[in-house]
Design a protein around this motif. Structure first.
Motif, PDB file in Angstrom:
ATOM      1  N   ALA A  55     -18.663  42.758  63.487  1.00  0.00           N
ATOM      2  CA  ALA A  55     -19.263  43.139  62.212  1.00  0.00           C
ATOM      3  C   ALA A  55     -18.200  43.738  61.306  1.00  0.00           C
ATOM      4  CB  ALA A  55     -20.377  44.150  62.416  1.00  0.00           C
ATOM      5  N   VAL A  56     -18.312  43.425  60.043  1.00  0.00           N
ATOM      6  CA  VAL A  56     -17.456  44.018  59.030  1.00  0.00           C
ATOM      7  C   VAL A  56     -18.384  44.539  57.941  1.00  0.00           C
ATOM      8  CG1 VAL A  56     -15.675  43.620  57.300  1.00  0.00           C
ATOM      9  CG2 VAL A  56     -15.561  42.425  59.498  1.00  0.00           C
ATOM     10  N   TYR A  57     -18.347  45.819  57.699  1.00  0.00           N
ATOM     11  CA  TYR A  57     -19.129  46.416  56.626  1.00  0.00           C
ATOM     12  C   TYR A  57     -18.173  46.830  55.524  1.00  0.00           C
ATOM     13  CZ  TYR A  57     -23.826  46.697  58.550  1.00  0.00           C
ATOM     14  OH  TYR A  57     -25.085  46.390  58.992  1.00  0.00           O
ATOM     15  N   LEU A  58     -18.491  46.436  54.316  1.00  0.00           N
ATOM     16  CA  LEU A  58     -17.676  46.773  53.164  1.00  0.00           C
ATOM     17  C   LEU A  58     -18.459  47.733  52.278  1.00  0.00           C
ATOM     18  CD1 LEU A  58     -16.468  43.165  52.325  1.00  0.00           C
ATOM     19  CD2 LEU A  58     -15.244  44.900  53.635  1.00  0.00           C
ATOM     20  N   ASP A  59     -17.786  48.714  51.769  1.00  0.00           N
ATOM     21  CA  ASP A  59     -18.410  49.672  50.863  1.00  0.00           C
ATOM     22  C   ASP A  59     -17.848  49.445  49.470  1.00  0.00           C
ATOM     23  OD1 ASP A  59     -19.533  51.769  49.509  1.00  0.00           O
ATOM     24  OD2 ASP A  59     -18.452  53.330  50.596  1.00  0.00           O
ATOM     25  N   PHE A  60     -18.679  48.918  48.614  1.00  0.00           N
ATOM     26  CA  PHE A  60     -18.251  48.666  47.252  1.00  0.00           C
ATOM     27  C   PHE A  60     -18.645  49.843  46.360  1.00  0.00           C
ATOM     28  CE2 PHE A  60     -18.736  44.332  48.978  1.00  0.00           C
ATOM     29  CZ  PHE A  60     -17.435  43.890  48.767  1.00  0.00           C
ATOM     30  N   SER A  61     -18.295  51.046  46.800  1.00  0.00           N
ATOM     31  CA  SER A  61     -18.642  52.215  45.996  1.00  0.00           C
ATOM     32  C   SER A  61     -17.968  52.107  44.636  1.00  0.00           C
ATOM     33  CB  SER A  61     -18.220  53.507  46.709  1.00  0.00           C
ATOM     34  OG  SER A  61     -16.827  53.535  46.904  1.00  0.00           O
ATOM     35  N   LYS A  62     -18.668  52.509  43.661  1.00  0.00           N
ATOM     36  CA  LYS A  62     -18.219  52.451  42.266  1.00  0.00           C
ATOM     37  C   LYS A  62     -18.074  51.017  41.757  1.00  0.00           C
ATOM     38  CE  LYS A  62     -17.715  56.938  41.964  1.00  0.00           C
ATOM     39  NZ  LYS A  62     -18.522  57.754  41.119  1.00  0.00           N
ATOM     40  N   ALA A  63     -18.659  50.058  42.469  1.00  0.00           N
ATOM     41  CA  ALA A  63     -18.539  48.658  42.052  1.00  0.00           C
ATOM     42  C   ALA A  63     -19.122  48.436  40.663  1.00  0.00           C
ATOM     43  CB  ALA A  63     -19.222  47.738  43.062  1.00  0.00           C
ATOM     44  N   PHE A  64     -20.196  49.138  40.324  1.00  0.00           N
ATOM     45  CA  PHE A  64     -20.814  48.948  39.017  1.00  0.00           C
ATOM     46  C   PHE A  64     -19.934  49.482  37.893  1.00  0.00           C
ATOM     47  CE2 PHE A  64     -24.679  48.414  41.561  1.00  0.00           C
ATOM     48  CZ  PHE A  64     -25.156  47.248  40.994  1.00  0.00           C
ATOM     49  N   ASP A  65     -18.943  50.313  38.231  1.00  0.00           N
ATOM     50  CA  ASP A  65     -18.025  50.825  37.211  1.00  0.00           C
ATOM     51  C   ASP A  65     -17.060  49.754  36.721  1.00  0.00           C
ATOM     52  OD1 ASP A  65     -19.200  53.266  37.539  1.00  0.00           O
ATOM     53  OD2 ASP A  65     -17.567  54.163  38.675  1.00  0.00           O
ATOM     54  N   THR A  66     -16.925  48.655  37.471  1.00  0.00           N
ATOM     55  CA  THR A  66     -15.935  47.639  37.136  1.00  0.00           C
ATOM     56  C   THR A  66     -16.547  46.341  36.605  1.00  0.00           C
ATOM     57  OG1 THR A  66     -15.897  46.782  39.388  1.00  0.00           O
ATOM     58  CG2 THR A  66     -14.353  48.554  38.879  1.00  0.00           C
ATOM     59  N   VAL A  67     -17.852  46.290  36.469  1.00  0.00           N
ATOM     60  CA  VAL A  67     -18.510  45.063  36.008  1.00  0.00           C
ATOM     61  C   VAL A  67     -18.184  44.836  34.530  1.00  0.00           C
ATOM     62  CG1 VAL A  67     -20.743  43.965  35.578  1.00  0.00           C
ATOM     63  CG2 VAL A  67     -20.386  45.288  37.663  1.00  0.00           C
ATOM     64  N   SER A  68     -17.570  43.696  34.245  1.00  0.00           N
ATOM     65  CA  SER A  68     -17.255  43.340  32.858  1.00  0.00           C
ATOM     66  C   SER A  68     -18.550  43.056  32.106  1.00  0.00           C
ATOM     67  CB  SER A  68     -16.367  42.092  32.842  1.00  0.00           C
ATOM     68  OG  SER A  68     -16.410  41.461  31.589  1.00  0.00           O
ATOM     69  N   HIS A  69     -18.715  43.668  30.937  1.00  0.00           N
ATOM     70  CA  HIS A  69     -19.918  43.439  30.133  1.00  0.00           C
ATOM     71  C   HIS A  69     -20.041  41.960  29.768  1.00  0.00           C
ATOM     72  CE1 HIS A  69     -19.868  47.905  28.695  1.00  0.00           C
ATOM     73  NE2 HIS A  69     -20.196  47.774  29.969  1.00  0.00           N
ATOM     74  N   LYS A  70     -18.931  41.341  29.392  1.00  0.00           N
ATOM     75  CA  LYS A  70     -18.944  39.935  28.978  1.00  0.00           C
ATOM     76  C   LYS A  70     -19.384  39.041  30.147  1.00  0.00           C
ATOM     77  CE  LYS A  70     -16.009  36.439  26.860  1.00  0.00           C
ATOM     78  NZ  LYS A  70     -14.687  36.122  26.317  1.00  0.00           N
ATOM     79  N   ILE A  71     -18.843  39.290  31.336  1.00  0.00           N
ATOM     80  CA  ILE A  71     -19.211  38.491  32.508  1.00  0.00           C
ATOM     81  C   ILE A  71     -20.670  38.728  32.882  1.00  0.00           C
ATOM     82  CG2 ILE A  71     -18.801  38.193  34.990  1.00  0.00           C
ATOM     83  CD1 ILE A  71     -15.808  38.696  34.384  1.00  0.00           C
ATOM     84  N   LEU A  72     -21.112  39.982  32.827  1.00  0.00           N
ATOM     85  CA  LEU A  72     -22.503  40.305  33.147  1.00  0.00           C
ATOM     86  C   LEU A  72     -23.470  39.561  32.228  1.00  0.00           C
ATOM     87  CD1 LEU A  72     -24.705  41.941  34.596  1.00  0.00           C
ATOM     88  CD2 LEU A  72     -24.295  43.765  32.930  1.00  0.00           C
ATOM     89  N   ILE A  73     -23.206  39.588  30.946  1.00  0.00           N
ATOM     90  CA  ILE A  73     -24.078  38.904  29.978  1.00  0.00           C
ATOM     91  C   ILE A  73     -24.105  37.410  30.267  1.00  0.00           C
ATOM     92  CG2 ILE A  73     -24.387  38.340  27.536  1.00  0.00           C
ATOM     93  CD1 ILE A  73     -25.212  41.241  28.388  1.00  0.00           C
ATOM     94  N   GLY A  74     -22.948  36.836  30.569  1.00  0.00           N
ATOM     95  CA  GLY A  74     -22.892  35.411  30.906  1.00  0.00           C
ATOM     96  C   GLY A  74     -23.708  35.082  32.141  1.00  0.00           C
ATOM     97  N   LYS A  75     -23.641  35.927  33.143  1.00  0.00           N
ATOM     98  CA  LYS A  75     -24.396  35.689  34.377  1.00  0.00           C
ATOM     99  C   LYS A  75     -25.897  35.839  34.149  1.00  0.00           C
ATOM    100  CE  LYS A  75     -20.824  36.588  37.756  1.00  0.00           C
ATOM    101  NZ  LYS A  75     -20.855  35.365  38.523  1.00  0.00           N
ATOM    102  N   LEU A  76     -26.296  36.786  33.316  1.00  0.00           N
ATOM    103  CA  LEU A  76     -27.714  36.945  33.012  1.00  0.00           C
ATOM    104  C   LEU A  76     -28.258  35.701  32.310  1.00  0.00           C
ATOM    105  CD1 LEU A  76     -27.790  40.672  31.834  1.00  0.00           C
ATOM    106  CD2 LEU A  76     -28.650  39.743  33.996  1.00  0.00           C
ATOM    107  N   ARG A  77     -27.469  35.148  31.396  1.00  0.00           N
ATOM    108  CA  ARG A  77     -27.887  33.915  30.722  1.00  0.00           C
ATOM    109  C   ARG A  77     -27.941  32.756  31.721  1.00  0.00           C
ATOM    110  NH1 ARG A  77     -24.908  35.787  25.786  1.00  0.00           N
ATOM    111  NH2 ARG A  77     -26.593  36.165  24.309  1.00  0.00           N
ATOM    112  N   LYS A  78     -26.928  32.665  32.566  1.00  0.00           N
ATOM    113  CA  LYS A  78     -26.847  31.559  33.527  1.00  0.00           C
ATOM    114  C   LYS A  78     -28.022  31.575  34.508  1.00  0.00           C
ATOM    115  CE  LYS A  78     -23.666  29.303  36.688  1.00  0.00           C
ATOM    116  NZ  LYS A  78     -22.362  29.348  37.340  1.00  0.00           N
ATOM    117  N   CYS A  79     -28.499  32.758  34.871  1.00  0.00           N
ATOM    118  CA  CYS A  79     -29.614  32.817  35.824  1.00  0.00           C
ATOM    119  C   CYS A  79     -30.964  32.601  35.137  1.00  0.00           C
ATOM    120  CB  CYS A  79     -29.601  34.112  36.626  1.00  0.00           C
ATOM    121  SG  CYS A  79     -30.244  35.556  35.781  1.00  0.00           S
ATOM    122  N   GLY A  80     -30.948  32.376  33.831  1.00  0.00           N
ATOM    123  CA  GLY A  80     -32.167  31.988  33.135  1.00  0.00           C
ATOM    124  C   GLY A  80     -33.014  33.122  32.603  1.00  0.00           C
TER     125      GLY A  80
END
Length: 117
Positions: A55-80
């Motif tokens: 097993a490998v457990y990864l902790d992406f703590s603070k991951a939401f601090d690095t989400v690009s706004h532009k990429i997030l908006i694109g993904k929201l559109r792409k998922c419909g």
């Protein structure tokens, strides 16, 4: 208003089945504890069968601090997600600024292009 938008997103995600049954984080009714229990149950079955498991457990703590706004908006559109909701989120994220204060000294304000408040 943010709770209303969260409700719209959650409904869309549930209806479109975007999140698999193995996802525990940020999923209603699931948690780190339910993830640990599922892992334990799975490993117990393997051990009972004489199989080995890693097993490998990864902790992406603070991951939401690095989400690009532009990429997030694109993904929201792409998922419909409907355009009204996407535009609301885009407007909510656009124009954000921050400064840093260390020992009473404040930096100049700068634009924020990533991170989910």
């Amino acid at each position: 208003m943010e709770q209303l938008i969260l409700g719209v997103i959650n409904k869309h995600v549930e209806e479109k089945k975007f999140i698999g049954s193995h996802q525990h984080g940020f999923t209603k009714g699931k948690s780190c504890l339910t993830n640990l229990r599922a892992f334990y149950d799975g490993m117990k079955c393997w051990v009972d069968e004489g199989r080995a498991g890693d097993a490998v457990y990864l902790d992406f703590s603070k991951a939401f601090d690095t989400v690009s706004h532009k990429i997030l908006i694109g993904k929201l559109r792409k998922c419909g997600l409907d355009e009204w909701t996407v535009r609301w989120i885009e407007n909510w994220l656009n124009g954000r600024a921050q400064s840093i204060v260390i020992s009473g000294t404040e930096s100049s304000w700068g634009p924020v292009a990533s991170g989910v408040p």
